[in-house]
Motif scaffolding. Sequence first.
Motif, PDB file in Angstrom:
ATOM      1  N   LEU A  22      61.441  44.114  15.578  1.00 18.73           N
ATOM      2  CA  LEU A  22      59.955  42.897  15.548  1.00 18.73           C
ATOM      3  C   LEU A  22      59.339  42.841  14.489  1.00 18.73           C
ATOM      4  CD1 LEU A  22      58.548  41.809  18.008  1.00 18.73           C
ATOM      5  CD2 LEU A  22      57.153  43.718  18.400  1.00 18.73           C
ATOM      6  N   GLU A  23      59.041  41.789  14.175  1.00 12.43           N
ATOM      7  CA  GLU A  23      58.485  41.313  12.773  1.00 12.43           C
ATOM      8  C   GLU A  23      56.844  41.068  13.373  1.00 12.43           C
ATOM      9  OE1 GLU A  23      60.200  38.462  10.498  1.00 12.43           O
ATOM     10  OE2 GLU A  23      61.955  39.426  10.176  1.00 12.43           O
ATOM     11  N   ILE A  24      55.907  41.740  12.942  1.00  8.89           N
ATOM     12  CA  ILE A  24      54.461  41.789  13.209  1.00  8.89           C
ATOM     13  C   ILE A  24      53.803  41.035  11.955  1.00  8.89           C
ATOM     14  CG2 ILE A  24      52.481  42.686  13.888  1.00  8.89           C
ATOM     15  CD1 ILE A  24      54.079  44.949  15.091  1.00  8.89           C
ATOM     16  N   GLY A  25      53.117  39.870  12.299  1.00 12.10           N
ATOM     17  CA  GLY A  25      52.168  39.425  11.202  1.00 12.10           C
ATOM     18  C   GLY A  25      51.213  40.271  10.442  1.00 12.10           C
ATOM     19  N   GLY A  26      51.158  40.542   9.326  1.00 12.94           N
ATOM     20  CA  GLY A  26      50.349  41.507   8.655  1.00 12.94           C
ATOM     21  C   GLY A  26      50.970  42.868   8.744  1.00 12.94           C
ATOM     22  N   GLY A  27      52.468  43.048   9.216  1.00 14.58           N
ATOM     23  CA  GLY A  27      52.923  44.414   9.118  1.00 14.58           C
ATOM     24  C   GLY A  27      52.297  45.419  10.120  1.00 14.58           C
ATOM     25  N   TRP A  28      53.005  46.583   9.883  1.00 15.54           N
ATOM     26  CA  TRP A  28      52.780  47.874  10.514  1.00 15.54           C
ATOM     27  C   TRP A  28      51.543  48.573   9.862  1.00 15.54           C
ATOM     28  CZ3 TRP A  28      54.879  49.070  15.611  1.00 15.54           C
ATOM     29  CH2 TRP A  28      55.519  48.190  16.132  1.00 15.54           C
ATOM     30  N   ASP A  29      50.756  48.080   9.439  1.00 16.00           N
ATOM     31  CA  ASP A  29      49.456  48.779   8.820  1.00 16.00           C
ATOM     32  C   ASP A  29      49.950  49.905   7.714  1.00 16.00           C
ATOM     33  OD1 ASP A  29      47.109  49.314   8.176  1.00 16.00           O
ATOM     34  OD2 ASP A  29      46.513  50.844   9.855  1.00 16.00           O
ATOM     35  N   GLY A  30      51.217  49.616   7.073  1.00 19.71           N
ATOM     36  CA  GLY A  30      51.538  50.621   6.073  1.00 19.71           C
ATOM     37  C   GLY A  30      52.519  51.921   6.625  1.00 19.71           C
ATOM     38  N   VAL A  31      52.861  51.617   7.955  1.00 19.40           N
ATOM     39  CA  VAL A  31      53.831  52.803   8.579  1.00 19.40           C
ATOM     40  C   VAL A  31      55.168  51.903   8.213  1.00 19.40           C
ATOM     41  CG1 VAL A  31      54.731  53.511  10.919  1.00 19.40           C
ATOM     42  CG2 VAL A  31      52.266  52.949  10.631  1.00 19.40           C
ATOM     43  N   PRO A  32      56.075  52.858   7.703  1.00 21.94           N
ATOM     44  CA  PRO A  32      57.563  52.305   7.380  1.00 21.94           C
ATOM     45  C   PRO A  32      58.273  51.964   8.724  1.00 21.94           C
ATOM     46  CG  PRO A  32      57.087  54.542   6.244  1.00 21.94           C
ATOM     47  CD  PRO A  32      55.855  54.163   7.296  1.00 21.94           C
ATOM     48  N   VAL A  33      59.036  50.820   8.332  1.00 17.98           N
ATOM     49  CA  VAL A  33      59.849  50.444   9.478  1.00 17.98           C
ATOM     50  C   VAL A  33      61.332  50.456   9.102  1.00 17.98           C
ATOM     51  CG1 VAL A  33      60.157  48.148  10.851  1.00 17.98           C
ATOM     52  CG2 VAL A  33      57.946  48.773  10.339  1.00 17.98           C
ATOM     53  N   VAL A  34      62.226  50.633   9.829  1.00 16.43           N
ATOM     54  CA  VAL A  34      63.426  50.453   9.862  1.00 16.43           C
ATOM     55  C   VAL A  34      64.423  49.775  11.068  1.00 16.43           C
ATOM     56  CG1 VAL A  34      64.043  52.915  10.685  1.00 16.43           C
ATOM     57  CG2 VAL A  34      65.950  51.773   9.162  1.00 16.43           C
ATOM     58  N   THR A  35      65.454  49.101  11.030  1.00 15.97           N
ATOM     59  CA  THR A  35      66.250  48.526  12.039  1.00 15.97           C
ATOM     60  C   THR A  35      67.358  49.689  12.419  1.00 15.97           C
ATOM     61  OG1 THR A  35      67.670  47.486  10.704  1.00 15.97           O
ATOM     62  CG2 THR A  35      65.663  46.277  11.405  1.00 15.97           C
ATOM     63  N   PRO A  36      67.765  49.610  13.550  1.00 15.21           N
ATOM     64  CA  PRO A  36      68.830  50.336  14.170  1.00 15.21           C
ATOM     65  C   PRO A  36      70.106  50.178  13.399  1.00 15.21           C
ATOM     66  CG  PRO A  36      68.002  49.266  16.338  1.00 15.21           C
ATOM     67  CD  PRO A  36      67.248  48.599  14.862  1.00 15.21           C
ATOM     68  N   ALA A  37      70.381  49.041  12.709  1.00 16.99           N
ATOM     69  CA  ALA A  37      71.607  48.886  11.999  1.00 16.99           C
ATOM     70  C   ALA A  37      71.265  49.540  10.505  1.00 16.99           C
ATOM     71  CB  ALA A  37      71.812  47.160  11.980  1.00 16.99           C
ATOM     72  N   GLU A  38      70.068  49.147  10.213  1.00 21.14           N
ATOM     73  CA  GLU A  38      70.053  49.989   8.724  1.00 21.14           C
ATOM     74  C   GLU A  38      70.037  51.675   8.765  1.00 21.14           C
ATOM     75  OE1 GLU A  38      66.782  46.605   6.910  1.00 21.14           O
ATOM     76  OE2 GLU A  38      65.984  48.384   7.911  1.00 21.14           O
ATOM     77  N   LEU A  39      69.877  52.227   9.777  1.00 23.64           N
ATOM     78  CA  LEU A  39      69.789  53.584   9.895  1.00 23.64           C
ATOM     79  C   LEU A  39      71.171  54.090   9.853  1.00 23.64           C
ATOM     80  CD1 LEU A  39      67.309  54.829  12.789  1.00 23.64           C
ATOM     81  CD2 LEU A  39      67.251  55.139  10.272  1.00 23.64           C
ATOM     82  N   SER A  40      72.214  53.376  10.660  1.00 23.79           N
ATOM     83  CA  SER A  40      73.616  53.720  10.600  1.00 23.79           C
ATOM     84  C   SER A  40      74.341  53.405   9.456  1.00 23.79           C
ATOM     85  CB  SER A  40      74.187  53.060  12.002  1.00 23.79           C
ATOM     86  OG  SER A  40      73.514  53.440  13.444  1.00 23.79           O
ATOM     87  N   VAL A  41      74.059  52.336   8.936  1.00 19.26           N
ATOM     88  CA  VAL A  41      74.648  51.842   7.717  1.00 19.26           C
ATOM     89  C   VAL A  41      74.420  53.040   6.478  1.00 19.26           C
ATOM     90  CG1 VAL A  41      75.085  50.043   6.010  1.00 19.26           C
ATOM     91  CG2 VAL A  41      75.047  49.596   8.384  1.00 19.26           C
ATOM     92  N   SER A  42      73.241  53.293   6.493  1.00 21.97           N
ATOM     93  CA  SER A  42      72.723  54.001   5.318  1.00 21.97           C
ATOM     94  C   SER A  42      72.923  55.729   5.516  1.00 21.97           C
ATOM     95  CB  SER A  42      71.367  53.713   4.923  1.00 21.97           C
ATOM     96  OG  SER A  42      70.480  54.268   6.127  1.00 21.97           O
ATOM     97  N   ALA A  43      73.463  55.984   6.532  1.00 22.83           N
ATOM     98  CA  ALA A  43      73.427  57.145   6.881  1.00 22.83           C
ATOM     99  C   ALA A  43      74.428  58.083   6.154  1.00 22.83           C
ATOM    100  CB  ALA A  43      73.644  57.548   8.446  1.00 22.83           C
ATOM    101  N   SER A  44      74.356  59.168   5.771  1.00 22.35           N
ATOM    102  CA  SER A  44      75.325  59.817   5.057  1.00 22.35           C
ATOM    103  C   SER A  44      76.294  60.806   6.155  1.00 22.35           C
ATOM    104  CB  SER A  44      74.705  61.077   3.935  1.00 22.35           C
ATOM    105  OG  SER A  44      73.798  61.753   4.744  1.00 22.35           O
ATOM    106  N   VAL A  45      77.122  61.645   5.618  1.00 24.70           N
ATOM    107  CA  VAL A  45      78.132  62.450   6.529  1.00 24.70           C
ATOM    108  C   VAL A  45      77.200  63.241   7.306  1.00 24.70           C
ATOM    109  CG1 VAL A  45      80.073  63.902   6.621  1.00 24.70           C
ATOM    110  CG2 VAL A  45      79.778  62.515   4.783  1.00 24.70           C
ATOM    111  N   PRO A  46      77.514  62.946   8.585  1.00 21.15           N
ATOM    112  CA  PRO A  46      76.758  63.770   9.815  1.00 21.15           C
ATOM    113  C   PRO A  46      76.904  65.228   9.684  1.00 21.15           C
ATOM    114  CG  PRO A  46      77.891  61.840  10.751  1.00 21.15           C
ATOM    115  CD  PRO A  46      78.268  61.722   9.319  1.00 21.15           C
ATOM    116  N   GLY A  47      78.006  65.544   9.308  1.00 21.20           N
ATOM    117  CA  GLY A  47      78.374  67.006   9.126  1.00 21.20           C
ATOM    118  C   GLY A  47      77.509  67.846   8.332  1.00 21.20           C
TER     119      GLY A  47
END
Length: 738
Positions: free
Chosen positions: A245-270
């Motif tokens: 969700l994109e909010i006008g004005g942002g999330w007041d400085g709280v970092p935001v990440v999408t589900p796709a970005e989490l999975s793509v950037s993850a390192s080895v689960p082990g």
Amino acid sequence: NRVDLTFDTSGNRSPAELIDEVESARRQEVPRFAAEIDEMSNATTGVLETVLRDPGHTYLPCQSAPFPLTLVPIVETGGHTTLEVYADPASVDADTARRFGQWVARVVNGLRDPSPRRRGVFGEAVAPLGAGVRAPVSGGRIEHLVARHAHERPDAVAVTHGRRTLTYGALDEQSIWAARGLHDRGVGPGDRVGICLDRSVDLVVMMLAVLRSGAAFVPMDVRHPPDRLVYTARDADVRLVVTELEIGGGWDGVPVVTPAELSVSASVPGDVDWAVGGDGAPAYVVYTSGSTGRPKGVVIPHRAVPALMASTATEFAPTPGDTWSMFHSPAFDFSVWEIWGALSSGGRLVIVPYWISRSPVEFHTVLADEHVTVLSQTPSAFVHLAAADRDLEPLSALRLVVFGGETLDPRVVLPWLDRYPESRCRLVNMFGTTETTVHVTAHTVTRRDGLTGTPTVGDPLPGWEVVVADENGHPLPPGVAGEIYVGGAGVALGYLHRPGLTAGRFVAAPGGARWYRTGDRGRIRDDGRLEHLGRLDSQVQIRGFRVELGEVRSVLLDDPVVAAAAVVPSGRPEDPAGIAIDAYVVAAGSATETETETVAAIRERVARFLPEHMVPRTITVVDALPLTLNGKLDVTRLPAPVPRSVSHTAVEPQDGPLAEVGTAQTLTDIWESVLGVPVSLDDNLFELGGNSLCAIKADGMMRRLGLPALPMRELYRHPSIRGICGTLARLYPPRPDT
């Protein structure tokens, strides 16, 4: 005339001393009523002296009971006193009269005790409902419930959303990758992660991923106003928010990440150490309406959810062959029961898209096509589903319907039982709160309940306990109404960042346990079951959500054009779908707009802070709020709510075949009936006080009159009579002549 006098009855004082104190207070404090009191006092003192000072005399005040319940003290030779109870059988049954007499005797004996001690809600006088019933073996963390099935049945379908499905093996794997992505962004045990995703497979994956990371998730509804979402994220002090969700004005400085970005950037689960904490750690934080004007977060530990599932495993017998529907918002704790009830038992979870959940006919189609066996509903939603069901094919797979979130009037289930006998589809009414992990009690609703209308919510679940207490926390006997306290396996850890509120609502019990004061009114029946009788405070239930009227009022008062405000509930308790909020405001002296413009501006601002179900149905401008002699709001003197002003534009003829059946006029009649106000061709139906439940009512009336189906999404895009007519003409064009 009434005069209240207070006396200290503690200590080892004789009845004669107490009588003397009464007489002395009478002489000193109420000389104006001396003549009247003399007459009454002489008679009363004589009775007391006879009963307490003269054991050899028998006092018989009447030959027959003059009141529905009459108590007669009898002092026998030797000083033994008995209490005779006379009851009018038309008013008080014999068992209730007997118990009342026993409690009066207990009170009298307590006064005579030379060393009385105060008994709190956990004294020996009344054992809580469910006391001594051990909880089934449970505990552990929520993610372990899912991991077990992923190991045993990796190819079984876990989640379905439209055409997308996810097996238990894939759900487990994707949640591990996402948890690794969270770990790489610094998320760890003790943190909180906001999840602001629409109902989807990704939503379930992210919840599981946050739990695997050792953090607690904070669910947020994407349809809540942006200001409320940002407030929730900041108040919960989340490490980051997973959202698209994109909010006008942002999330007041709280970092935001999408589900796709989490999975793509993850390192080895082990590489991750998954030793993330015990079952007492926080699992999730659900925000509920707050009386201070802002929502408050309820912190639930891991152990409470497995305990809930274990406590219902025998009663409801969920199996891997069951299909559960997820009908409710992830920000509503009823969804906790739906999601983890399905996944903990190895069943399949069918996610119902928001727009389909707003259309009973479309929802019914999903239930039929997906062969749903376990359905959870608020009574408000069930009323509309049951109405749609009467015109459709029966749901052949459905075996269990669980009611929760708000009070159920059992009379509404009678038409349903005509199509679905109790032996085929079981109806269960459950009482609970967010602070006690969704459900506390369970009661199977029968035709007898529907005919009598008894508001029974049943017995506590194994591991939960319930007691009814008075305003001082003292236990009350069966049949006497008071506040419902809940203890046991599901009690929350408290309110996030609210130590004062936590201390006032979560009270200590012997042995180190904690009980929650629900603020709900109830009583214990003769058969030991609990009856729910509504609220003790200003909270109301709207579509399953508990709404603090104080929060709505606070948002109104934050508006600079509002000098004073009052908020009252409207609607009939027997029609939970019709419960709404009416607001009254006094405009500030600086307001320069017309009354219509003022109301429109206030409504627009309120909608920026409050979710749809909390926005007042009407806002009425008054010169002053009526007050009682004590300076409190006098609700009885408030004027009738004034709907939004409408222009009485004549209904224009429409092009195409719809005009032949007078569709525009028919739709106008329908919406005027639903809203109770005049409706013009271009009026915004939601600004007139409409909401999603009004839309469901209108949809049902359209179907009964033979009009084509109107997708709920289209109504929200074109919320006027003209817009509806245009939508129907576009979706159902006239057939070419043949």
